[in-house]
Design an enzyme around this catalytic site. Structure first.
Site, PDB file in Angstrom:
ATOM      1  N   GLY A   1       3.387 100.341  48.358  1.00  0.00           N
ATOM      2  CA  GLY A   1       3.058  98.927  48.207  1.00  0.00           C
ATOM      3  C   GLY A   1       1.632  98.668  47.741  1.00  0.00           C
ATOM      4  O   GLY A   1       1.148  97.541  47.801  1.00  0.00           O
TER       5      GLY A   1
ATOM      6  N   GLY B   1      10.535 100.537  46.768  1.00  0.00           N
ATOM      7  CA  GLY B   1      10.329  99.316  47.548  1.00  0.00           C
ATOM      8  C   GLY B   1      10.303  98.099  46.641  1.00  0.00           C
ATOM      9  O   GLY B   1      11.344  97.607  46.187  1.00  0.00           O
TER      10      GLY B   1
ATOM     11  N   HIS C   1      10.593 105.791  58.079  1.00  0.00           N
ATOM     12  CA  HIS C   1       9.691 105.139  57.121  1.00  0.00           C
ATOM     13  C   HIS C   1       8.326 104.939  57.782  1.00  0.00           C
ATOM     14  O   HIS C   1       8.238 104.627  58.971  1.00  0.00           O
ATOM     15  CB  HIS C   1      10.286 103.799  56.677  1.00  0.00           C
ATOM     16  CG  HIS C   1       9.572 103.221  55.506  1.00  0.00           C
ATOM     17  ND1 HIS C   1       8.349 102.600  55.619  1.00  0.00           N
ATOM     18  CD2 HIS C   1       9.887 103.213  54.191  1.00  0.00           C
ATOM     19  CE1 HIS C   1       7.953 102.224  54.421  1.00  0.00           C
ATOM     20  NE2 HIS C   1       8.867 102.579  53.526  1.00  0.00           N
TER      21      HIS C   1
ATOM     22  N   SER D   1       5.070 103.005  45.129  1.00  0.00           N
ATOM     23  CA  SER D   1       4.731 102.290  43.890  1.00  0.00           C
ATOM     24  C   SER D   1       5.406 102.898  42.657  1.00  0.00           C
ATOM     25  O   SER D   1       4.828 102.901  41.564  1.00  0.00           O
ATOM     26  CB  SER D   1       3.211 102.213  43.708  1.00  0.00           C
ATOM     27  OG  SER D   1       2.634 101.535  44.798  1.00  0.00           O
TER      28      SER D   1
ATOM     29  N   GLU E   1       6.942 110.051  50.841  1.00  0.00           N
ATOM     30  CA  GLU E   1       6.272 108.793  50.527  1.00  0.00           C
ATOM     31  C   GLU E   1       4.825 108.845  51.016  1.00  0.00           C
ATOM     32  O   GLU E   1       4.559 108.589  52.196  1.00  0.00           O
ATOM     33  CB  GLU E   1       6.984 107.638  51.233  1.00  0.00           C
ATOM     34  CG  GLU E   1       8.427 107.474  50.815  1.00  0.00           C
ATOM     35  CD  GLU E   1       8.883 106.040  51.001  1.00  0.00           C
ATOM     36  OE1 GLU E   1       9.279 105.444  50.002  1.00  0.00           O
ATOM     37  OE2 GLU E   1       8.804 105.513  52.113  1.00  0.00           O
TER      38      GLU E   1
ATOM     39  N   ASN F   1      14.661 100.031  48.812  1.00  0.00           N
ATOM     40  CA  ASN F   1      14.324  99.639  50.181  1.00  0.00           C
ATOM     41  C   ASN F   1      13.810  98.207  50.103  1.00  0.00           C
ATOM     42  O   ASN F   1      12.673  97.971  49.717  1.00  0.00           O
ATOM     43  CB  ASN F   1      13.245 100.584  50.742  1.00  0.00           C
ATOM     44  CG  ASN F   1      12.772 100.153  52.116  1.00  0.00           C
ATOM     45  OD1 ASN F   1      13.382  99.290  52.752  1.00  0.00           O
ATOM     46  ND2 ASN F   1      11.681 100.747  52.576  1.00  0.00           N
ATOM     47  N   TRP F   2      14.697  97.280  50.460  1.00  0.00           N
ATOM     48  CA  TRP F   2      14.330  95.857  50.319  1.00  0.00           C
ATOM     49  C   TRP F   2      13.361  95.407  51.404  1.00  0.00           C
ATOM     50  O   TRP F   2      12.800  94.321  51.310  1.00  0.00           O
ATOM     51  CB  TRP F   2      15.589  94.991  50.362  1.00  0.00           C
ATOM     52  CG  TRP F   2      16.546  95.189  49.226  1.00  0.00           C
ATOM     53  CD1 TRP F   2      16.403  96.018  48.140  1.00  0.00           C
ATOM     54  CD2 TRP F   2      17.804  94.524  49.064  1.00  0.00           C
ATOM     55  NE1 TRP F   2      17.502  95.911  47.317  1.00  0.00           N
ATOM     56  CE2 TRP F   2      18.379  94.995  47.869  1.00  0.00           C
ATOM     57  CE3 TRP F   2      18.520  93.579  49.809  1.00  0.00           C
ATOM     58  CZ2 TRP F   2      19.620  94.561  47.400  1.00  0.00           C
ATOM     59  CZ3 TRP F   2      19.754  93.140  49.358  1.00  0.00           C
ATOM     60  CH2 TRP F   2      20.299  93.624  48.160  1.00  0.00           C
ATOM     61  N   LYS F   3      13.201  96.211  52.442  1.00  0.00           N
ATOM     62  CA  LYS F   3      12.336  95.842  53.581  1.00  0.00           C
ATOM     63  C   LYS F   3      12.763  94.474  54.132  1.00  0.00           C
ATOM     64  O   LYS F   3      13.941  94.150  54.091  1.00  0.00           O
ATOM     65  CB  LYS F   3      10.861  95.876  53.162  1.00  0.00           C
ATOM     66  CG  LYS F   3      10.493  97.185  52.463  1.00  0.00           C
ATOM     67  CD  LYS F   3       9.019  97.384  52.334  1.00  0.00           C
ATOM     68  CE  LYS F   3       8.748  98.640  51.529  1.00  0.00           C
ATOM     69  NZ  LYS F   3       7.356  99.039  51.537  1.00  0.00           N
TER      70      LYS F   3
ATOM     71  N   GLU G   1       6.277 102.599  57.723  1.00  0.00           N
ATOM     72  CA  GLU G   1       6.059 101.281  58.354  1.00  0.00           C
ATOM     73  C   GLU G   1       6.678 101.253  59.751  1.00  0.00           C
ATOM     74  O   GLU G   1       6.144 100.631  60.664  1.00  0.00           O
ATOM     75  CB  GLU G   1       6.630 100.170  57.457  1.00  0.00           C
ATOM     76  CG  GLU G   1       5.749  99.974  56.230  1.00  0.00           C
ATOM     77  CD  GLU G   1       6.445  99.420  55.000  1.00  0.00           C
ATOM     78  OE1 GLU G   1       7.580  98.918  55.108  1.00  0.00           O
ATOM     79  OE2 GLU G   1       5.845  99.507  53.909  1.00  0.00           O
TER      80      GLU G   1
HETATM   81  C1  PEP Z   1       8.783 102.098  50.324  1.00  0.00           C
HETATM   82  O1  PEP Z   1       8.257 101.414  51.185  1.00  0.00           O
HETATM   83  O2  PEP Z   1       9.761 102.817  50.597  1.00  0.00           O
HETATM   84  C2  PEP Z   1       8.191 102.063  48.983  1.00  0.00           C
HETATM   85  C3  PEP Z   1       8.319 103.108  48.231  1.00  0.00           C
HETATM   86  O3  PEP Z   1       7.537 100.911  48.633  1.00  0.00           O
HETATM   87  P1  PEP Z   1       6.872 100.563  47.195  1.00  0.00           P
HETATM   88  O4  PEP Z   1       7.803 101.087  46.135  1.00  0.00           O
HETATM   89  O5  PEP Z   1       6.788  99.070  47.193  1.00  0.00           O
HETATM   90  O6  PEP Z   1       5.562 101.242  47.173  1.00  0.00           O
END
Ligand code: PEP
Length: 252
Positions: free
Chosen positions: A175, A236, A97, A215, A169, A9-11, A99
């Site tokens: 993050g 992410g 998600h 993470s 998640e 997930n490049w966001k 966010e």
């Molecule tokens: C995500 O936002 O889907 C995610 C898992 O982010 P990160 O790996 O950076 O925690």
């Protein structure tokens, strides 16, 4: 057989050029090092979908948008519909998600509209669920997450439900550099699978791919993926570096 899936997930990261280069680097590493039996997906910004699809071997790597509109088409300035995503050659869409839920007010009602449109257009939703820290601290995380599922994807027909990939998640791990312990991940994944079995039967539950996100990185993927109910990851930050991402893919 249940599929293992590692999705990036490049966001809101990478310019078009950077994104295409990243996709090409992942594609090259997979052609050199293989990807075990893992389905690999790149979740790119909308603007990159067509170019990324054109730059990689889509038999080896799937492409996902990170959202789609809750309406099929029309006067919704700035929105991108599921049909538009599909027309780029992408096969997946990340929905729900945290966010999107937190910063853009996506409710279960909105997500149900998005899920229906994604499925109608032949996209595979990667459906995210997960609890905030206060819920985890209160110890009610399982009820919270199962309720998220009951309000949304458990409303689907069995036929549509089977098309999904689910990503757990925990919001407190996204993050933050804090990862769920392998016990915490397994406990939630098992609870989700049990709830699916209650709703759709053991056979459907056994086939569903349940990804962990939060993470997850090249160092901890191995341990997290070793859990019997963790079928891969939604990644992410660590998906923005091809070398890290390929290590996660090959953590199985
Ligand atoms: C995500 O936002 O889907 C995610 C898992 O982010 P990160 O790996 O950076 O925690």
């Amino acid at each position: 057989m249940r599929k293992k899936v590692v999705a990036g997930n490049w966001k809101c990261n990478t310019t078009l050029h950077e994104g295409v280069e990243l996709a090409k680097a992942v594609d090259k590493l997979i052609s050199e090092k293989g990807a075990a039996d893992v389905v690999v997906v790149l979740g790119t910004p909308f603007t990159h979908l067509t170019s990324v699809v054109g730059a990689i071997d889509t038999k080896r790597i799937g492409v996902a948008s990170q959202n789609c509109a809750a309406e099929a088409k029309g006067a919704f300035t700035g929105e991108v519909s599921a049909a538009m995503v599909k027309s780029t050659g992408s096969q997946y869409v990340i929905l729900g998600h945290s966010e999107r839920r937190e910063y853009y007010g996506e409710t279960s009602e909105i997500l149900n509209k998005k899920l229906a449109l994604a499925l109608e257009n032949g996209l595979t939703p990667i459906y995210c669920c997960g609890e905030p820290l206060n819920i985890r601290n209160a110890g009610t995380q399982v009820e919270y997450v199962i309720n998220q599922l009951e309000e949304t994807i458990f409303q689907l027909s069995e036929e549509d439900f089977k098309k999904l990939v689910i990503a757990y998640e925990p919001i407190w791990a996204i993050g933050t550099g804090v990862t769920a312990t392998t016990e915490q991940a397994q406990e939630m994944h098992k609870s989700i699978r049990d709830a699916i079995a209650d709703k759709f039967g053991a056979e459907v539950a056994d086939e569903m791919s349940l990804l962990y996100g939060g993470s997850c990185n090249a160092k901890n993927a191995n341990e997290l993926f070793a859990n019997p109910d963790v079928d891969g990851g939604l990644i992410g930050g660590a998906s923005l570096k091809a070398d890290d991402f390929i290590q996660i893919i090959n953590a199985y």
